[in-house]
Scaffold this motif. Structure first.
Motif, short mmCIF file in Angstrom:
data_model
loop_
_atom_site.label_atom_id
_atom_site.label_comp_id
_atom_site.label_asym_id
_atom_site.label_seq_id
_atom_site.Cartn_x
_atom_site.Cartn_y
_atom_site.Cartn_z
N TRP A 77 0.86 -1.18 0.00
CA TRP A 77 0.00 0.00 0.00
C TRP A 77 0.89 1.23 0.00
CZ3 TRP A 77 -3.70 2.28 4.16
CH2 TRP A 77 -4.67 3.05 3.53
N LYS A 78 1.05 1.80 -1.18
CA LYS A 78 2.00 2.89 -1.37
C LYS A 78 1.80 4.08 -0.43
CE LYS A 78 3.49 1.89 -6.07
NZ LYS A 78 3.24 0.48 -5.96
N PRO A 79 0.57 4.49 -0.10
CA PRO A 79 0.42 5.64 0.81
C PRO A 79 1.12 5.44 2.16
CG PRO A 79 -1.66 5.24 -0.29
CD PRO A 79 -0.75 4.09 -0.65
N ILE A 80 1.01 4.25 2.73
CA ILE A 80 1.70 4.01 4.01
C ILE A 80 3.20 3.94 3.78
CG2 ILE A 80 2.05 2.38 5.91
CD1 ILE A 80 -0.90 1.81 5.90
N GLY A 81 3.62 3.33 2.69
CA GLY A 81 5.04 3.27 2.37
C GLY A 81 5.63 4.67 2.21
N ILE A 82 4.93 5.53 1.51
CA ILE A 82 5.40 6.91 1.32
C ILE A 82 5.42 7.65 2.66
CG2 ILE A 82 4.80 9.15 0.29
CD1 ILE A 82 3.79 7.48 -2.17
N PHE A 83 4.36 7.49 3.45
CA PHE A 83 4.32 8.11 4.78
C PHE A 83 5.53 7.68 5.60
CE2 PHE A 83 3.33 7.33 9.27
CZ PHE A 83 3.18 8.64 9.70
N LEU A 84 5.84 6.38 5.59
CA LEU A 84 6.97 5.90 6.39
C LEU A 84 8.32 6.35 5.83
CD1 LEU A 84 5.80 2.33 7.43
CD2 LEU A 84 6.22 4.28 8.93
N LEU A 85 8.42 6.48 4.51
CA LEU A 85 9.67 7.01 3.94
C LEU A 85 9.88 8.45 4.40
CD1 LEU A 85 9.57 5.56 0.31
CD2 LEU A 85 11.17 4.94 2.14
N ILE A 86 8.83 9.23 4.38
CA ILE A 86 8.92 10.62 4.86
C ILE A 86 9.23 10.64 6.36
CG2 ILE A 86 7.61 12.77 5.21
CD1 ILE A 86 6.15 12.04 2.52
N ALA A 87 8.54 9.78 7.11
CA ALA A 87 8.81 9.68 8.55
C ALA A 87 10.26 9.27 8.79
CB ALA A 87 7.86 8.68 9.20
N GLY A 88 10.78 8.39 7.95
CA GLY A 88 12.17 7.95 8.07
C GLY A 88 13.15 9.09 7.83
N ILE A 89 12.85 9.94 6.87
CA ILE A 89 13.71 11.10 6.62
C ILE A 89 13.72 12.01 7.84
CG2 ILE A 89 13.94 13.22 5.25
CD1 ILE A 89 12.84 11.49 2.84
N PHE A 90 12.53 12.26 8.39
CA PHE A 90 12.46 13.10 9.59
C PHE A 90 13.14 12.44 10.78
CE2 PHE A 90 8.99 15.36 7.33
CZ PHE A 90 9.48 16.64 7.48
N LEU A 91 12.99 11.14 10.92
CA LEU A 91 13.65 10.44 12.03
C LEU A 91 15.17 10.55 11.89
CD1 LEU A 91 13.45 8.71 14.58
CD2 LEU A 91 13.40 6.68 13.10
N ALA A 92 15.67 10.42 10.68
CA ALA A 92 17.11 10.55 10.45
C ALA A 92 17.59 11.95 10.87
CB ALA A 92 17.43 10.28 8.98
N ILE A 93 16.83 12.96 10.49
CA ILE A 93 17.17 14.34 10.86
C ILE A 93 17.15 14.50 12.37
CG2 ILE A 93 16.38 16.74 10.73
CD1 ILE A 93 15.40 16.02 7.84
N VAL A 94 16.12 13.99 13.01
CA VAL A 94 16.00 14.10 14.46
C VAL A 94 17.16 13.40 15.17
CG1 VAL A 94 14.61 13.27 16.43
CG2 VAL A 94 13.50 14.44 14.51
N ARG A 95 17.56 12.23 14.69
CA ARG A 95 18.66 11.49 15.33
C ARG A 95 19.99 12.23 15.19
NH1 ARG A 95 17.03 7.87 18.81
NH2 ARG A 95 18.79 6.50 18.42
N VAL A 96 20.18 12.92 14.07
CA VAL A 96 21.41 13.71 13.89
C VAL A 96 21.35 14.97 14.75
CG1 VAL A 96 22.78 15.05 12.24
CG2 VAL A 96 21.93 12.78 11.60
N ILE A 97 20.24 15.70 14.66
CA ILE A 97 20.09 16.92 15.47
C ILE A 97 20.18 16.58 16.96
CG2 ILE A 97 18.40 18.67 16.20
CD1 ILE A 97 17.50 18.83 13.30
N GLY A 98 19.62 15.43 17.33
CA GLY A 98 19.64 15.01 18.73
C GLY A 98 21.01 14.62 19.24
N GLY A 99 21.98 14.50 18.33
CA GLY A 99 23.35 14.22 18.74
C GLY A 99 23.67 12.77 19.02
N VAL A 100 22.82 11.85 18.56
CA VAL A 100 23.09 10.42 18.81
C VAL A 100 23.63 9.69 17.59
CG1 VAL A 100 21.51 10.23 20.77
CG2 VAL A 100 20.67 9.78 18.47
N HIS A 101 23.60 10.36 16.41
CA HIS A 101 24.14 9.76 15.19
C HIS A 101 24.76 10.84 14.32
CE1 HIS A 101 22.89 5.61 15.48
NE2 HIS A 101 21.67 5.99 15.82
N PHE A 102 25.74 10.42 13.55
CA PHE A 102 26.30 11.27 12.50
C PHE A 102 25.46 11.09 11.24
CE2 PHE A 102 30.13 10.62 15.14
CZ PHE A 102 30.52 11.94 15.30
#
Length: 168
Positions: A118-143
């Protein structure tokens, strides 16, 4: 990011408590999205009687997650708060094992699995994944390299699971 960039980001979130709270909530919410939607996908497959797909979507991700975990222990890359004199915004006591990010790996893997059904959920999670990656870097726990590798490997693992499903 370098020390000066981390310090600017840290100072911004410390002086703006609502932004800091939002960052922490985003970290929890985005992580929960993936971990809630993965069992939902498995339940969906079970109810549809798609047992081969279900097995592929359980065992391939589990094997890939185990490989990533072992790889992280072997590489044992330091986290930003270990390598740089910074205090992470997302509290974490763990030492090393930063590369690749398992949080980002997991959400991109789950997004790739969902994308096939179901592409809508896949797209939602891809976008969520991008934001999660940003949050983890900004949060100082990952490069940045940690989250980019996690995203790439998550997509590859999801693609392998989908491919195995298609040939079964």
């Amino acid at each position: 990011m370098n020390l000066e960039q981390y310090n600017r980001i840290h100072d911004f979130f410390i002086t703006h408590s609502s932004a800091f709270s939002l960052l922490l909530m985003a970290n929890r919410f985005l992580t929960a999205c993936g971990f809630f939607l993965y069992p939902l996908l498995l339940l969906f497959l079970l109810l549809k009687g798609e047992f081969l797909t279900l097995c592929s979507f359980i065992f391939i991700p589990a094997i890939c997650f185990l490989i990533i975990t072992i790889f992280r222990k072997v590489i044992n890359k330091q986290r930003p708060y270990e390598k740089l004199p910074i205090q992470s915004l997302i509290k974490k006591e763990k030492k090393g094992q930063s590369f690749p990010s398992r949080h980002v790996f997991s959400i991109f893997l789950i997004a790739t699995l969902w994308f096939y059904f179901w592409k809508p959920i896949g797209i939602f999670l891809l976008i969520a994944g991008i934001f999660l990656a940003i949050v983890r870097v900004i949060g100082g726990v990952h490069f940045i390299s940690d989250v980019c590798a996690g995203a790439f490997l998550g997509i590859i693992a999801g693609w392998i699971s989908n491919y195995i499903f298609l040939i079964c």
